[in-house]
Design a protein around this motif. Structure first.
Motif, PDB file in Angstrom:
ATOM      1  N   GLY A  42       0.666  62.095  -0.436  1.00  0.00           N
ATOM      2  CA  GLY A  42       1.388  60.852  -0.202  1.00  0.00           C
ATOM      3  C   GLY A  42       2.460  60.581  -1.241  1.00  0.00           C
TER       4      GLY A  42
ATOM      5  N   GLY B 100      10.631  76.159  -4.232  1.00  0.00           N
ATOM      6  CA  GLY B 100      12.029  76.465  -3.956  1.00  0.00           C
ATOM      7  C   GLY B 100      12.835  75.274  -3.496  1.00  0.00           C
TER       8      GLY B 100
ATOM      9  N   THR C 215      15.118  71.866  -3.650  1.00  0.00           N
ATOM     10  CA  THR C 215      16.144  71.407  -4.583  1.00  0.00           C
ATOM     11  C   THR C 215      16.230  69.894  -4.606  1.00  0.00           C
TER      12      THR C 215
ATOM     13  N   LEU D 162      16.281  65.771   2.022  1.00  0.00           N
ATOM     14  CA  LEU D 162      16.203  64.451   2.665  1.00  0.00           C
ATOM     15  C   LEU D 162      17.537  63.710   2.605  1.00  0.00           C
TER      16      LEU D 162
END
Ligand SMILES: Nc1ncnc2c1ncn2[C@@H]1O[C@H](COP(=O)(O)OP(=O)(O)OP(=O)(O)O)[C@@H](O)[C@H]1O
Ligand SMILES: [Mg+2]
Length: 524
Positions: free
Chosen positions: A439, A464, A466, A470
């Protein structure tokens, strides 16, 4: 009523006008009352003095007449009494009505009366004698002076009336002592008083109106520039810095205007400086990414060659070549993300909408992700009402959003199942991706869409990630006029919901899937 109260609260002009008028009302009321009491006292005094003077002369006249007829016959005396009644009740111009009341008392006061004394008691105008103040009558009987009193008397044929009664003792020859009263009606005086009241009220109202009007004119001069400033400040919020206030005089308002304009100028220059800076930075990122592409292609080709030959090398070199390829993959992904971000920043990102089946796309993404990542033990369950969900959107961008949401969910699911839910409405389509892993802390929830932000950078380095995924997904969703919502609670997993219009570019009317999951206890 409520609207008026709100108007007064929100408008400076109305506030000033209302308070000025209210204060003036108090002042006008006090001065008006003082004026009224002065005037009415004056009017009453003048009226009293004239009436009494008149009454005195009537009494004097009556006494004089009776003195003259002393000893004469009763017919002459009767005649004199009648004359006196007529002359005393004659009204002058400013009077409304005058009545007389003559009443005998103590008949034994006529010592040498041989005849049966005639009683000349009279009352005119159908006055109710019983309504006369007894105290006044007592005073008249016992004194030699003119006595007077204000009173309310009754009439047999009319309504009660306020009057001034003046009385004196009179002796009628051969008859005895009489009380003689002259009753002055106060109707005219009351009319004058009510005229004064009406004029004062009318003047007061007119005065208040004028005060209100003048205040409004004065306040307008002050409020107008303030309104102007508010309007221009509003334009600033909308990004238009070209507006300036007009400075016409050299008073305080003008100082405000000048200060305001200076502020606008400084803001405008600061913002354009910052804009320049950010443009330079964007250019830098974009240029560097582009520049890196060429050497990266060469590197990629060289590494492919080495990778192809890895069986011929000893195991450590072979392992290094595998690592090289993996890191080059990651590098390429990062570069691709940076280029995409530069496109968003430069506002050159364009939508290329096409019709496609969202369910099929999601299934393909899941198959790819699960196929690639053998390490994942998680299961992905899809929940949707129909087999096919056709929408019109940019398939490349929607795929990128879904891939990121699904891979994030798998990364954080801690091998628990991940649920995907698709809801289609008239105008929008929503996809919810829910995992039951660690969460997200509510305090960092707003940061998940920030560029390069990761809750746990060390873990992301292993995986991996970065931290760009989002932020790009949000830009992609917004390009469609859609939204991306995040929810998370420690121990309860995370829920990401993508809402898009069914046809790219149209508006979304709501959120078919709420970001807070239904199974989450409300009270926690
Ligand atoms: N389902 C999730 N559960 C818990 N944390 C999450 C979840 N999804 C995203 N996060 C947090 O948000 C951060 C940002 O996610 P984002 O997708 O932008 O970056 P990333 O996955 O780390 O890297 P990238 O997607 O660029 O490869 C993640 O690093 C993680 O900390
Ligand atoms: Mg990600």
């Amino acid at each position: 009523m409520n609207r008026i109260v709100t108007k007064v609260r929100t408008s400076l002009a109305s506030k000033v006008i209302v308070s000025t008028v209210l204060l003036s009302l108090v002042v006008v009321w006090i001065t008006g009352s003082a004026l009224y009491s002065q005037l009415s006292a004056g009017v009453k005094q003048v009226n009293l003095e004239t009436s009494l003077a008149e009454a005195r002369s009537s009494f004097f006249n009556a006494q004089y007449q009776f003195l003259l007829v002393n000893g004469a016959g009763s017919s002459i005396i009767t005649k004199t009494v009648q004359d006196i009644i007529i002359s005393s009740t004659a009204v002058s111009l400013n009077q409304d009505r005058k009545s007389i009341f003559l009443s005998r008392f103590g008949s034994d006061l006529v010592p040498d009366s041989k005849l049966v004394a005639i009683d000349y008691s009279t009352v005119t105008d159908e006055l109710e004698v019983s309504s006369f103040p007894t105290e006044l009558r007592k005073r008249v009987r016992s004194s030699d002076l003119v006595e007077y009193q204000y009173a309310t008397v009754s009439y047999k044929n009319r309504e009660d009336a306020d009057v001034l009664i003046a009385g004196r003792r009179i002796a009628i020859p051969d008859s005895g002592n009489y009380e003689m009263y002259l009753v002055y009606s106060l109707t005219n005086q009351n009319t004058t008083l009510s005229l004064i009241t009406t004029s004062l009220l009318a003047t007061g109202v007119a005065l208040l109106f004028l005060i209100g009007l003048i205040t409004w004119l004065v306040v307008r001069q002050v409020v107008k520039p303030v309104r102007e400033a508010a309007r221009i400040a509003q334009q600033f919020t909308e990004g238009d810095f070209s507006q300036r206030m007009q400075v016409e005089s050299s008073d305080e308002i003008a100082t405000l205007g000048t200060a305001f304009n200076d502020m606008a100028l400084s803001l405008e220059s600061q913002i354009s400086r910052l804009e320049n800076l950010s443009r330079v930075q964007q250019r830098f990122v974009s240029d560097v990414s582009h520049e890196l592409r060429t050497p990266l292609t060469t590197l990629r080709m060289a590494s492919e060659v080495i990778y192809g030959q890895r069986e011929k090398f000893d195991p450590t070199i072979a392992r290094s070549s595998e690592l090289l390829v993996a890191q080059l993959d990651r590098f390429e992904g990062l570069l691709e993300d940076l280029l995409e971000i530069s496109r968003f920043d430069a506002e050159v990102a364009v939508l290329e909408p096409s019709d496609f089946d969202l369910v099929a796309l999601i299934k393909r993404c899941i198959a790819d992700l699960l196929g690639n990542e053998i390490a994942h033990q998680s299961v992905i369950n899809i929940d949707h009402a129909t087999e096919q969900v056709m929408i019109k959107a940019d398939i490349r961008r929607v795929e990128r959003i879904l891939r990121n949401l699904l891979s994030n969910a798998l990364d954080h699911a801690e091998d628990k199942p991940v649920d995907v839910k698709i809801v289609l409405t008239e105008t929008e389509v929503a996809v919810g991706v829910r995992d039951h892993g660690a969460g997200i802390e509510p305090s960092v929830l707003s940061r998940v869409f920030d560029r390069f932000w990761r809750a746990d950078p060390s873990r992301a380095r292993v995986r991996g990630g970065t931290g760009l995924g989002l932020s790009i997904a949000l830009e992609d969703a917004r390009l469609h006029n859609g939204e991306l919502d995040a929810w998370g609670a420690p121990g309860f997993g995370a829920h990401f919901v993508m809402t898009l219009p069914r046809i790219a570019g149209e508006q979304i009317g709501g959120r078919p899937i709420r970001s807070q999951p239904v199974d989450y206890p409300q009270t926690v």
